[in-house]
Design a protein around this motif. Structure first.
Motif, mmCIF file in Angstrom:
data_model
loop_
_atom_site.group_PDB
_atom_site.id
_atom_site.type_symbol
_atom_site.label_atom_id
_atom_site.label_comp_id
_atom_site.label_asym_id
_atom_site.label_seq_id
_atom_site.Cartn_x
_atom_site.Cartn_y
_atom_site.Cartn_z
ATOM 1 N N HIS A 244 0.835 -1.205 0.000
ATOM 2 C CA HIS A 244 0.000 0.000 0.000
ATOM 3 C C HIS A 244 0.875 1.262 0.000
ATOM 4 C CE1 HIS A 244 -3.586 2.460 1.280
ATOM 5 N NE2 HIS A 244 -2.612 3.205 1.801
ATOM 6 N N HIS B 209 -5.518 7.052 -2.755
ATOM 7 C CA HIS B 209 -6.449 6.092 -2.177
ATOM 8 C C HIS B 209 -7.615 5.845 -3.141
ATOM 9 C CE1 HIS B 209 -5.047 7.004 2.188
ATOM 10 N NE2 HIS B 209 -4.383 5.989 1.658
ATOM 11 N N MET C 155 -5.574 -0.041 -2.174
ATOM 12 C CA MET C 155 -5.402 1.370 -1.842
ATOM 13 C C MET C 155 -6.601 1.962 -1.103
ATOM 14 S SD MET C 155 -2.352 1.632 -2.730
ATOM 15 C CE MET C 155 -2.104 3.351 -2.274
#
Ligand SMILES: [Zn+2]
Length: 638
Positions: free
Chosen positions: A573, A583, A611
């Motif tokens: 991530h 994100h 994400m």
């Protein structure tokens, strides 16, 4: 267990309230001198060698619109509003009324400042009044003198008096005072001569053409004449398919290019090369800026400039032309001084002259295709950061900007701007990513990590996730941070103030590393926020080490208890951010104006995505996310 992205939250708070640098309090009109944007109605083009004393203006390359009394012009790539004028009396000292009817710096168009006395003569200088026998204006005088010398053999001194001035329709060179009649496809008018190292006045470009120098009906050499492009807007660096589309009348490699007298006339990634021109008698050549040949797979570091920048203002417009086979461009700016500021890009334009980024649009939630957030001390602008953005051959332009952390302090600093351009004729369908792993007073060390089942399971999960995006992760180095740094940074103090806290200093410990790799620090914990990890940027510096953004930091001890796969997802991530991913779903309570990233194929609310803003166990990457990651210059081509 929240993953929180410091860059987004802090940046938004800061720039949401201080955005346009205090733009409109000063009130000076276009053309007035200025030192910062607050002096002006619009914005300030900072003082420079080209614009001594600066001038109030703004970039107008998007729609060519300017306030009344000013007009939008491209002055050697600087597309700004310039004050309109009839005579140089209307322009400030050091500026003159240029050939396009706007005040320009004398240094850019010397004739604008020398030609006042000729202004009246100019008005009368029409094809119907050829008998005046005076040079029409100072602007043409130099070129004409050169032309006369050049054409001595066939020049007839008497003809000068009765011949046509520049701009008059003509069929033969002998009709023209300049002894130069451009061919019909270039207007069929008398024109001043020029040369690759002796360019034309503003409003004209020096163009090569097949010339019949001895008037025997056969072209025999390359001639150069000043072509009036004022009705033609296809500028250097923009896309073309044929010469006639270009202001320069030169379409090479898919873009309008230009003649060059020396290498300095060509922008980075182009070189001063040679092109051929068929003649009736033989073949001629002329020097032209053309794209460099770059090796497949190369990631080219391109130095651009070190700019002296002031907080609250924009810097000199940046320009790069992307060659064929380039798949991405990452601009990278770094402050040289010690007082931290925010750096970034205010506006950016692609080779179709489409605006792909605008800072105000971005922070106010008016989706702009190529997201970018100014960042402290070191910042990246990455194109394409979304598969909604078409990466094109040709000219990218951007306006650099610097903000004070408090939004109001005024100070200057030198900022080094560079670019990283990735070349991949295969279109970035696959990539390799190496990693430097650092252990900072956490439960694993450089010597235990290679044999730790759980740590290796984490790397396996990272590799598995990235393999789904065509990226092979490997080539690890293992290193311990030791001594007082290990004690200090074991628990990383996290602070909103960019000159406080330990995130930056820890990431800067990567100084001196040379691997083309992403740096990953594993720490015991963060203070305060319960963070699982932090990335140095979206994206982070392109395999540039030693900056306060040159890494991701992972809370190893915080993730450890959830198992190797979970730790691997945290690494994946944070490195995802570093490679350019926002994100997929943003914290709905974070005050951010977007629900999620700019990609078309991620879904807000999808907790299976890697994400997602929280550690919800997601490990999937969409096709669009992989598309972006593979273009990162931190990822090498296979
Ligand atoms: Zn995140």
């Amino acid at each position: 267990m929240r993953r929180r992205l410091r860059l987004v939250c802090l940046g938004w708070l800061l720039f949401g309230c201080g955005d346009d640098g205090g733009g409109s309090s000063g009130g000076r009109p276009v053309g007035d001198p200025c030192e910062r944007s607050t002096d002006c109605e619009l914005d300030c083009v900072l003082p420079s060698d080209v614009y001594p004393g600066g001038f109030c203006s703004r970039w107008c390359g998007d729609d060519w619109s300017c306030p009344s009394g000013s007009q939008c012009m491209d002055l050697g790539g600087d597309i700004y509003c310039f004050r309109q004028c009839w005579t140089s009396d209307e322009c400030r000292d050091g500026w003159g009324c240029g050939s396009a009817g706007a005040c320009v710096p004398c240094g850019v168009e010397p004739s604008a400042c020398a030609a006042d006395a000729d202004a009246d003569a100019d008005v009368e200088d029409t094809p119907d009044a050829p008998d005046e026998g005076v040079e029409p204006d100072a602007a043409d005088a130099d070129a004409d003198a050169g032309a006369d010398a050049d054409a001595d053999a066939d020049a007839d001194a008497d003809a000068d008096v009765s011949a046509l001035p520049n701009g008059s329709p003509c069929t033969r060179a002998s009709e023209c005072r300049s002894r130069l009649c451009l061919p019909p496809e270039m207007g069929g008018v008398c024109a001043a001569r020029c040369a690759p190292d002796d360019p034309c006045d503003y409003g004209y470009s020096c163009v090569p053409f097949a010339e019949d120098s001895d008037a025997n009906g056969r072209t025999d050499r390359v001639g150069y004449g000043c072509y009036d492009w004022t009705t033609d807007r296809t500028q250097d660096g923009l896309a073309c398919t044929e010469d006639v589309q270009c202001r320069s009348r030169l379409c090479e490699g898919g873009v309008c290019t230009r003649l060059c007298g020396s290498a300095g006339d060509c922008v980075p990634l182009t070189v001063c090369g040679s092109a051929t021109l068929p003649l009736d008698d033989g073949t001629g050549t002329y020097p032209v800026c053309r794209f460099e040949t770059v090796a497949a797979g190369e990631i080219r570091a391109v130095p651009i400039a070190t700019l002296t920048m002031s907080t609250g203002t924009t810097g000199r417009l940046g320009e790069l032309w992307m060659p064929p086979n380039a798949v991405s461009l990452q601009l990278f700016a770094q402050q040289m001084g010690t007082r931290g500021a925010y750096l970034g890009v205010l506006n950016a334009y692609d080779p179709a002259n489409d605006r792909i980024y605008n800072y105000d649009d971005f922070v106010e939630g008016r989706d702009t295709p190529n997201w970018h957030m100014p960042d402290s001390r070191a910042a990246s602008f990455f194109v394409p950061i979304s598969n909604r953005v078409t990466f094109r051959v040709g000219r990218y332009l951007w306006t650099p900007v610097m903000f004070a952390p408090d939004g109001t302090s005024s100070f200057d600093d030198a900022v080094e701007w560079s670019a990283y351009v990735k070349f991949d004729p295969a279109g970035a369908t696959a990539g390799r990513l190496a990693a430097n792993l650092y252990f900072v007073g956490c439960g694993v060390t450089a010597s235990t990590a290679p044999t730790s089942t759980r740590f290796q399971a984490a790397l396996d999960e990272w590799e598995r996730i990235y393999a789904t995006a065509g990226i092979t992760v490997g080539d690890y180095t293992y290193r311990d941070i030791t001594g007082s740094a290990a004690t200090t940074y074991s628990t990383v103090a996290y602070a909103e103030d960019i000159d406080q806290g330990e995130v930056g200093p820890l990431m800067a410990l990567t100084a001196g590393r040379t691997e083309h790799a992403v740096n990953v620090f594993f720490v015991h914990d963060f203070t305060g926020y319960g963070l699982l990890g932090i990335a140095g940027g979206i994206p982070g510096p392109p395999a540039v080490h030693g900056t306060t953004h040159s890494a991701v930091i992972v809370n190893l001890d915080g993730a450890w208890g959830y198992g190797g796969a979970f730790l691997g997802q945290v690494i994946a991530h944070e490195v995802g951010h570093y490679l350019g991913l926002w994100h997929s779903t943003e914290n709905p309570e974070g005050g951010w104006p977007y629900g999620g990233d700019p990609l078309a194929d991620t879904t807000t609310g999808d907790t299976n995505n890697l994400m997602y803003w929280q550690a919800a166990g997601g490990s999937r990457l969409s096709a669009g996310q992989g598309w972006v990651m593979r273009r990162s210059p931190t990822v090498r081509t296979p």
